[in-house]
Design a protein around this motif. Sequence first.
Motif, PDB file in Angstrom:
ATOM      1  N   THR A  39      46.999  46.873  35.092  1.00 57.34           N
ATOM      2  CA  THR A  39      46.115  45.705  35.110  1.00 57.34           C
ATOM      3  C   THR A  39      45.015  45.861  34.064  1.00 57.34           C
ATOM      4  O   THR A  39      44.678  44.893  33.379  1.00 57.34           O
ATOM      5  N   GLU A  40      44.479  47.054  33.912  1.00 55.30           N
ATOM      6  CA  GLU A  40      43.428  47.299  32.909  1.00 55.30           C
ATOM      7  C   GLU A  40      43.934  46.952  31.504  1.00 55.30           C
ATOM      8  O   GLU A  40      43.243  46.288  30.731  1.00 55.30           O
ATOM      9  N   ASP A  41      45.144  47.394  31.173  1.00 48.88           N
ATOM     10  CA  ASP A  41      45.732  47.067  29.872  1.00 48.88           C
ATOM     11  C   ASP A  41      45.961  45.563  29.728  1.00 48.88           C
ATOM     12  O   ASP A  41      45.728  44.992  28.665  1.00 48.88           O
ATOM     13  N   GLN A  42      46.419  44.930  30.800  1.00 49.24           N
ATOM     14  CA  GLN A  42      46.663  43.492  30.764  1.00 49.24           C
ATOM     15  C   GLN A  42      45.372  42.723  30.494  1.00 49.24           C
ATOM     16  O   GLN A  42      45.337  41.834  29.634  1.00 49.24           O
ATOM     17  N   TYR A  90      43.280  32.935  31.984  1.00 50.61           N
ATOM     18  CA  TYR A  90      43.635  32.747  33.392  1.00 50.61           C
ATOM     19  C   TYR A  90      45.155  32.576  33.546  1.00 50.61           C
ATOM     20  O   TYR A  90      45.790  33.282  34.336  1.00 50.61           O
ATOM     21  N   PHE A  91      45.738  31.647  32.802  1.00 52.92           N
ATOM     22  CA  PHE A  91      47.171  31.401  32.941  1.00 52.92           C
ATOM     23  C   PHE A  91      48.005  32.577  32.446  1.00 52.92           C
ATOM     24  O   PHE A  91      49.084  32.849  32.983  1.00 52.92           O
ATOM     25  N   SER A  92      47.517  33.302  31.463  1.00 53.64           N
ATOM     26  CA  SER A  92      48.220  34.495  30.991  1.00 53.64           C
ATOM     27  C   SER A  92      48.244  35.567  32.075  1.00 53.64           C
ATOM     28  O   SER A  92      49.291  36.176  32.348  1.00 53.64           O
ATOM     29  N   LEU A  93      47.094  35.814  32.693  1.00 57.00           N
ATOM     30  CA  LEU A  93      47.021  36.832  33.745  1.00 57.00           C
ATOM     31  C   LEU A  93      47.814  36.415  34.978  1.00 57.00           C
ATOM     32  O   LEU A  93      48.443  37.257  35.633  1.00 57.00           O
ATOM     33  N   ARG A  94      47.807  35.135  35.298  1.00 56.13           N
ATOM     34  CA  ARG A  94      48.640  34.652  36.411  1.00 56.13           C
ATOM     35  C   ARG A  94      50.116  34.888  36.092  1.00 56.13           C
ATOM     36  O   ARG A  94      50.877  35.300  36.962  1.00 56.13           O
ATOM     37  N   ALA A  95      50.521  34.645  34.843  1.00 53.28           N
ATOM     38  CA  ALA A  95      51.908  34.872  34.440  1.00 53.28           C
ATOM     39  C   ALA A  95      52.284  36.345  34.540  1.00 53.28           C
ATOM     40  O   ALA A  95      53.453  36.680  34.746  1.00 53.28           O
ATOM     41  N   LEU A  96      51.302  37.219  34.415  1.00 53.54           N
ATOM     42  CA  LEU A  96      51.536  38.660  34.536  1.00 53.54           C
ATOM     43  C   LEU A  96      51.552  39.126  35.994  1.00 53.54           C
ATOM     44  O   LEU A  96      51.716  40.308  36.262  1.00 53.54           O
ATOM     45  N   SER A 101      43.829  34.803  43.881  1.00 48.02           N
ATOM     46  CA  SER A 101      42.670  35.244  44.670  1.00 48.02           C
ATOM     47  C   SER A 101      41.804  36.267  43.938  1.00 48.02           C
ATOM     48  O   SER A 101      40.654  36.466  44.292  1.00 48.02           O
ATOM     49  N   LYS A 102      42.342  36.902  42.887  1.00 50.03           N
ATOM     50  CA  LYS A 102      41.574  37.893  42.126  1.00 50.03           C
ATOM     51  C   LYS A 102      40.912  37.302  40.884  1.00 50.03           C
ATOM     52  O   LYS A 102      40.206  38.009  40.162  1.00 50.03           O
ATOM     53  N   LEU A 103      41.144  36.028  40.626  1.00 49.94           N
ATOM     54  CA  LEU A 103      40.631  35.393  39.413  1.00 49.94           C
ATOM     55  C   LEU A 103      39.755  34.195  39.758  1.00 49.94           C
ATOM     56  O   LEU A 103      40.093  33.411  40.635  1.00 49.94           O
ATOM     57  N   ARG A 104      38.667  34.050  39.020  1.00 46.14           N
ATOM     58  CA  ARG A 104      37.816  32.860  39.133  1.00 46.14           C
ATOM     59  C   ARG A 104      37.356  32.443  37.741  1.00 46.14           C
ATOM     60  O   ARG A 104      36.879  33.269  36.961  1.00 46.14           O
ATOM     61  N   MET A 105      37.482  31.172  37.461  1.00 50.42           N
ATOM     62  CA  MET A 105      36.879  30.595  36.269  1.00 50.42           C
ATOM     63  C   MET A 105      35.455  30.267  36.681  1.00 50.42           C
ATOM     64  O   MET A 105      35.251  29.509  37.627  1.00 50.42           O
ATOM     65  N   MET A 106      34.496  30.873  36.010  1.00 49.86           N
ATOM     66  CA  MET A 106      33.116  30.803  36.459  1.00 49.86           C
ATOM     67  C   MET A 106      32.230  30.094  35.442  1.00 49.86           C
ATOM     68  O   MET A 106      32.135  30.508  34.290  1.00 49.86           O
ATOM     69  N   PHE A 107      31.625  28.997  35.900  1.00 45.66           N
ATOM     70  CA  PHE A 107      30.601  28.347  35.093  1.00 45.66           C
ATOM     71  C   PHE A 107      29.328  29.158  35.241  1.00 45.66           C
ATOM     72  O   PHE A 107      28.936  29.517  36.359  1.00 45.66           O
ATOM     73  N   TYR A 122      37.400  38.681  37.081  1.00 48.27           N
ATOM     74  CA  TYR A 122      38.519  39.368  37.740  1.00 48.27           C
ATOM     75  C   TYR A 122      37.949  40.261  38.830  1.00 48.27           C
ATOM     76  O   TYR A 122      37.082  41.098  38.568  1.00 48.27           O
ATOM     77  N   TYR A 123      38.420  40.061  40.067  1.00 42.84           N
ATOM     78  CA  TYR A 123      37.972  40.833  41.229  1.00 42.84           C
ATOM     79  C   TYR A 123      39.045  41.859  41.590  1.00 42.84           C
ATOM     80  O   TYR A 123      40.083  41.503  42.139  1.00 42.84           O
ATOM     81  N   PRO A 124      38.804  43.148  41.294  1.00 43.05           N
ATOM     82  CA  PRO A 124      39.816  44.164  41.624  1.00 43.05           C
ATOM     83  C   PRO A 124      40.046  44.303  43.129  1.00 43.05           C
ATOM     84  O   PRO A 124      41.134  44.695  43.551  1.00 43.05           O
TER      85      PRO A 124
END
Length: 191
Positions: A39-42, A90-96, A101-107, A122-124
């Motif tokens: 995940t770190e590399d991704q 976001y979509f790249s990491l979801r594809a991986l 639940s571990k991702l948030r697009m944050m304003f 990204y919430y580990p």
Amino acid sequence: MIDISIEVLNNVNTKYGKKAKRKVEDWSEVIRRLYSKSTEDQLYEVNNFFNEIPYYSDKEHWGKSDYWATPVEMLGTNGGDCEDYVIAKYFSLRALGIPDSKLRMMFVTALQQNQAHMVLAYYPAPNAIPLILDNINPRILPASKRPDLRPVYSFNGEGLYKAKAQGRGTKLGNSRHKMWDDLTSRIERDF
């Protein structure tokens, strides 16, 4: 994995040219290569891949005050603003395989620039301090090391959240973001 059809690649080539088609193919190859990595590399590779794309405001790039580009549109036009970087990451990491639940697009408010900004968190782990993927500061750092950002609200495919320390907040029911709904309908067209 990201499955980009020949039809989509041909459309990118027709609309944006051969260089753009190659960039979309490069994206697909990066995702394929990273699929079995840590995940770190991704996080690192996806962040760097998209941060190489030039920044343009929506006004100068799309002629609109606010436009959220799909990853294919961003790659095809070789440009985007903060939302476009976040959406593509976001979509790249979801594809991986990273769960929503571990991702948030944050304003956030970027305090040094005194402007609205968007980053990807990204919430580990569920209550962990998130790591921030950003185009202003390309280093992936914990939110606690980003005093230059003040969270406003965040969202992902599951819903909208009120701001709270480190970006974790209370879910606002099944609220959706209008720009998100428009974006996801256009992404379906791209694939």
